[in-house]
Design a protein around this motif. Structure first.
Motif, PDB file in Angstrom:
ATOM      1  N   ILE A 103     -13.759  73.025 -41.196  1.00  0.00           N
ATOM      2  CA  ILE A 103     -13.591  74.401 -41.632  1.00  0.00           C
ATOM      3  C   ILE A 103     -14.579  75.310 -40.922  1.00  0.00           C
ATOM      4  CG2 ILE A 103     -15.128  74.036 -43.624  1.00  0.00           C
ATOM      5  CD1 ILE A 103     -13.302  75.973 -45.194  1.00  0.00           C
ATOM      6  N   GLU A 104     -14.169  76.537 -40.680  1.00  0.00           N
ATOM      7  CA  GLU A 104     -15.033  77.514 -40.030  1.00  0.00           C
ATOM      8  C   GLU A 104     -15.749  78.354 -41.073  1.00  0.00           C
ATOM      9  OE1 GLU A 104     -12.657  79.852 -37.418  1.00  0.00           O
ATOM     10  OE2 GLU A 104     -12.152  78.173 -36.099  1.00  0.00           O
ATOM     11  N   HIS A 105     -17.007  78.688 -40.773  1.00  0.00           N
ATOM     12  CA  HIS A 105     -17.765  79.600 -41.631  1.00  0.00           C
ATOM     13  C   HIS A 105     -18.648  80.464 -40.740  1.00  0.00           C
ATOM     14  CE1 HIS A 105     -21.061  80.940 -44.328  1.00  0.00           C
ATOM     15  NE2 HIS A 105     -20.042  81.070 -45.192  1.00  0.00           N
ATOM     16  N   GLU A 106     -18.296  81.748 -40.686  1.00  0.00           N
ATOM     17  CA  GLU A 106     -19.053  82.717 -39.890  1.00  0.00           C
ATOM     18  C   GLU A 106     -19.258  82.232 -38.454  1.00  0.00           C
ATOM     19  OE1 GLU A 106     -22.605  83.749 -41.969  1.00  0.00           O
ATOM     20  OE2 GLU A 106     -21.516  84.720 -43.624  1.00  0.00           O
ATOM     21  N   GLY A 107     -18.190  81.736 -37.862  1.00  0.00           N
ATOM     22  CA  GLY A 107     -18.231  81.317 -36.474  1.00  0.00           C
ATOM     23  C   GLY A 107     -18.740  79.911 -36.233  1.00  0.00           C
ATOM     24  N   HIS A 108     -19.150  79.223 -37.293  1.00  0.00           N
ATOM     25  CA  HIS A 108     -19.649  77.849 -37.170  1.00  0.00           C
ATOM     26  C   HIS A 108     -18.564  76.875 -37.617  1.00  0.00           C
ATOM     27  CE1 HIS A 108     -23.938  78.862 -36.437  1.00  0.00           C
ATOM     28  NE2 HIS A 108     -23.617  79.958 -37.107  1.00  0.00           N
ATOM     29  N   ALA A 109     -18.430  75.776 -36.905  1.00  0.00           N
ATOM     30  CA  ALA A 109     -17.479  74.726 -37.263  1.00  0.00           C
ATOM     31  C   ALA A 109     -18.184  73.693 -38.131  1.00  0.00           C
ATOM     32  CB  ALA A 109     -16.919  74.070 -36.014  1.00  0.00           C
ATOM     33  N   LEU A 110     -17.726  73.550 -39.379  1.00  0.00           N
ATOM     34  CA  LEU A 110     -18.313  72.596 -40.314  1.00  0.00           C
ATOM     35  C   LEU A 110     -17.327  71.468 -40.579  1.00  0.00           C
ATOM     36  CD1 LEU A 110     -19.794  75.128 -42.905  1.00  0.00           C
ATOM     37  CD2 LEU A 110     -20.834  74.270 -40.802  1.00  0.00           C
ATOM     38  N   SER A 111     -17.865  70.277 -40.837  1.00  0.00           N
ATOM     39  CA  SER A 111     -17.019  69.114 -41.079  1.00  0.00           C
ATOM     40  C   SER A 111     -17.530  68.360 -42.299  1.00  0.00           C
ATOM     41  CB  SER A 111     -17.026  68.204 -39.849  1.00  0.00           C
ATOM     42  OG  SER A 111     -16.086  67.159 -39.993  1.00  0.00           O
ATOM     43  N   PHE A 112     -16.614  68.084 -43.244  1.00  0.00           N
ATOM     44  CA  PHE A 112     -16.993  67.438 -44.506  1.00  0.00           C
ATOM     45  C   PHE A 112     -16.083  66.246 -44.810  1.00  0.00           C
ATOM     46  CE2 PHE A 112     -18.210  71.914 -45.084  1.00  0.00           C
ATOM     47  CZ  PHE A 112     -19.532  71.775 -45.473  1.00  0.00           C
ATOM     48  N   ILE A 113     -16.665  65.243 -45.460  1.00  0.00           N
ATOM     49  CA  ILE A 113     -15.924  64.121 -46.033  1.00  0.00           C
ATOM     50  C   ILE A 113     -15.974  64.270 -47.551  1.00  0.00           C
ATOM     51  CG2 ILE A 113     -15.790  61.627 -46.296  1.00  0.00           C
ATOM     52  CD1 ILE A 113     -15.157  62.552 -43.488  1.00  0.00           C
ATOM     53  N   SER A 114     -14.824  64.170 -48.194  1.00  0.00           N
ATOM     54  CA  SER A 114     -14.741  64.356 -49.642  1.00  0.00           C
ATOM     55  C   SER A 114     -14.932  63.031 -50.383  1.00  0.00           C
ATOM     56  CB  SER A 114     -13.386  64.956 -50.015  1.00  0.00           C
ATOM     57  OG  SER A 114     -13.211  64.977 -51.416  1.00  0.00           O
ATOM     58  N   SER A 115     -15.702  63.090 -51.469  1.00  0.00           N
ATOM     59  CA  SER A 115     -15.893  61.928 -52.338  1.00  0.00           C
ATOM     60  C   SER A 115     -15.654  62.360 -53.780  1.00  0.00           C
ATOM     61  CB  SER A 115     -17.322  61.375 -52.183  1.00  0.00           C
ATOM     62  OG  SER A 115     -17.570  60.344 -53.110  1.00  0.00           O
ATOM     63  N   ILE A 116     -14.924  61.533 -54.540  1.00  0.00           N
ATOM     64  CA  ILE A 116     -14.575  61.852 -55.925  1.00  0.00           C
ATOM     65  C   ILE A 116     -15.210  60.833 -56.864  1.00  0.00           C
ATOM     66  CG2 ILE A 116     -12.702  62.253 -57.566  1.00  0.00           C
ATOM     67  CD1 ILE A 116     -12.684  64.177 -55.236  1.00  0.00           C
ATOM     68  N   SER A 117     -15.839  61.319 -57.938  1.00  0.00           N
ATOM     69  CA  SER A 117     -16.436  60.432 -58.947  1.00  0.00           C
ATOM     70  C   SER A 117     -15.843  60.752 -60.316  1.00  0.00           C
ATOM     71  CB  SER A 117     -17.958  60.617 -59.000  1.00  0.00           C
ATOM     72  OG  SER A 117     -18.547  60.332 -57.751  1.00  0.00           O
ATOM     73  N   THR A 118     -15.543  59.695 -61.080  1.00  0.00           N
ATOM     74  CA  THR A 118     -15.075  59.858 -62.461  1.00  0.00           C
ATOM     75  C   THR A 118     -15.963  59.019 -63.368  1.00  0.00           C
ATOM     76  OG1 THR A 118     -13.477  58.065 -62.134  1.00  0.00           O
ATOM     77  CG2 THR A 118     -12.693  60.321 -61.777  1.00  0.00           C
ATOM     78  N   PHE A 119     -15.732  59.118 -64.684  1.00  0.00           N
ATOM     79  CA  PHE A 119     -16.584  58.434 -65.647  1.00  0.00           C
ATOM     80  C   PHE A 119     -16.017  57.068 -66.016  1.00  0.00           C
ATOM     81  CE2 PHE A 119     -17.735  62.846 -66.061  1.00  0.00           C
ATOM     82  CZ  PHE A 119     -19.120  62.787 -66.166  1.00  0.00           C
ATOM     83  N   ASN A 120     -16.898  56.103 -66.136  1.00  0.00           N
ATOM     84  CA  ASN A 120     -16.527  54.746 -66.502  1.00  0.00           C
ATOM     85  C   ASN A 120     -16.212  54.654 -67.990  1.00  0.00           C
ATOM     86  OD1 ASN A 120     -16.254  52.831 -64.541  1.00  0.00           O
ATOM     87  ND2 ASN A 120     -18.369  52.157 -64.560  1.00  0.00           N
TER      88      ASN A 120
END
Length: 271
Positions: free
Chosen positions: A223-240
């Motif tokens: 994703i771009e933010h103010e001319g910068h290219a950012l890269s993210f990996i998504s992680s999901i946590s739920t309750f045991n």
């Protein structure tokens, strides 16, 4: 972004057909379920056809072995003539104060990286400064409560025009929602899916090649933010082992930077 209000089937179908539907959805035979639940295939058959009324304990045991969502376990109990077993406590109830504080502390501690808490239909319940930073430029009508993470991400007035690999990320989110709908039979989630799947896909930001190669150990959101290219990996946590419907349907999503440039930029922006 990413866990799930479930649609409750009509109780006039009876608990037997409902249990059979869950068993078939999980692709478990009557014999296998009987072995898991310390019962017999004959008894499971009688329950499913309505020839035998299961005890409250048996309903809960079968639901556990079929991995039935907590909300739907209550529906099974009601269909069998029993009271719901799991409460549904509002998140703002004092009884969940420690949980709320813990989640808020967790996502604040994750800064400067983005993190948020969502419910079963991706309604945003809490978010940190990293998420607020990504919302720069999002249309006001999408920021009016209740915020929805999927709508914010895929709407043409939301993040979509700035997501460089939008087609891949959109496909990932729709596939994720499809799996959840299949598992939970959620009408609200189905309606959300139909809405976002119909959004036009902006040409801007779609299919562009990132400035630097990204390690594909998981699909990143670029994703771009103010001319910068950012890269993210998504992680999901739920309750045991949740014992409350509300808690069972909470999910904490964290966005982990996928490259050194994203780490550096976020630390410079949110020290």
């Amino acid at each position: 972004m990413t866990a799930l209000v479930t649609g409750t089937p009509a109780t006039d179908r009876g608990v037997g057909p409902m249990l059979r539907a869950w068993r078939e959805r999980r692709r478990v035979s009557q014999l296998e379920l009987a072995l898991r639940a310390d019962s017999s295939a004959r008894h499971i058959s009688f329950v499913e056809t309505g020839r035998s009324r299961p005890s409250e304990e048996m309903v809960l045991r079968l639901a556990e072995h079929l991995d039935v969502p907590v909300r739907e376990r209550n529906a099974l109990l009601l269909a069998a003539g029993y009271a719901p077993h799991y409460p549904e406590t509002p998140l703002d109830d004092p009884a969940l104060g420690a949980l709320r504080e813990g989640m808020e502390r967790l996502i604040r501690g994750y800064e400067p990286y983005p993190a948020l808490v969502v419910d079963a239909t991706y309604r945003v319940l809490a978010a940190n400064r990293g998420i607020a930073m990504l919302m720069d430029g999002v249309a006001e009508h999408l920021l009016a409560p209740p915020l929805n993470a999927i709508r914010l991400t895929l709407h043409p007035d939301g993040l979509a025009p700035r997501i460089r690999n939008l087609r891949e990320w959109r496909g990932h989110l729709l596939e994720q929602m499809g799996r959840q709908i299949a598992l939970h039979r959620s009408q609200p989630l189905r309606e959300l899916y139909d809405e976002v799947a119909a959004y036009p896909v902006p040409e801007t930001g779609s299919g562009r090649v990132p400035d630097e190669p990204v390690p594909y150990f998981a699909l990143p959101m670029q994703i771009e933010h103010e001319g910068h290219a950012l890269s993210f990996i998504s992680s999901i946590s739920t309750f045991n082992t949740p014992m409350d419907v509300t808690v069972a349907e909470l999910a904490i999503e964290t966005l982990l930077p996928a490259d050194p440039a994203t780490v550096k930029y976020l630390h410079s922006l949110l020290p």
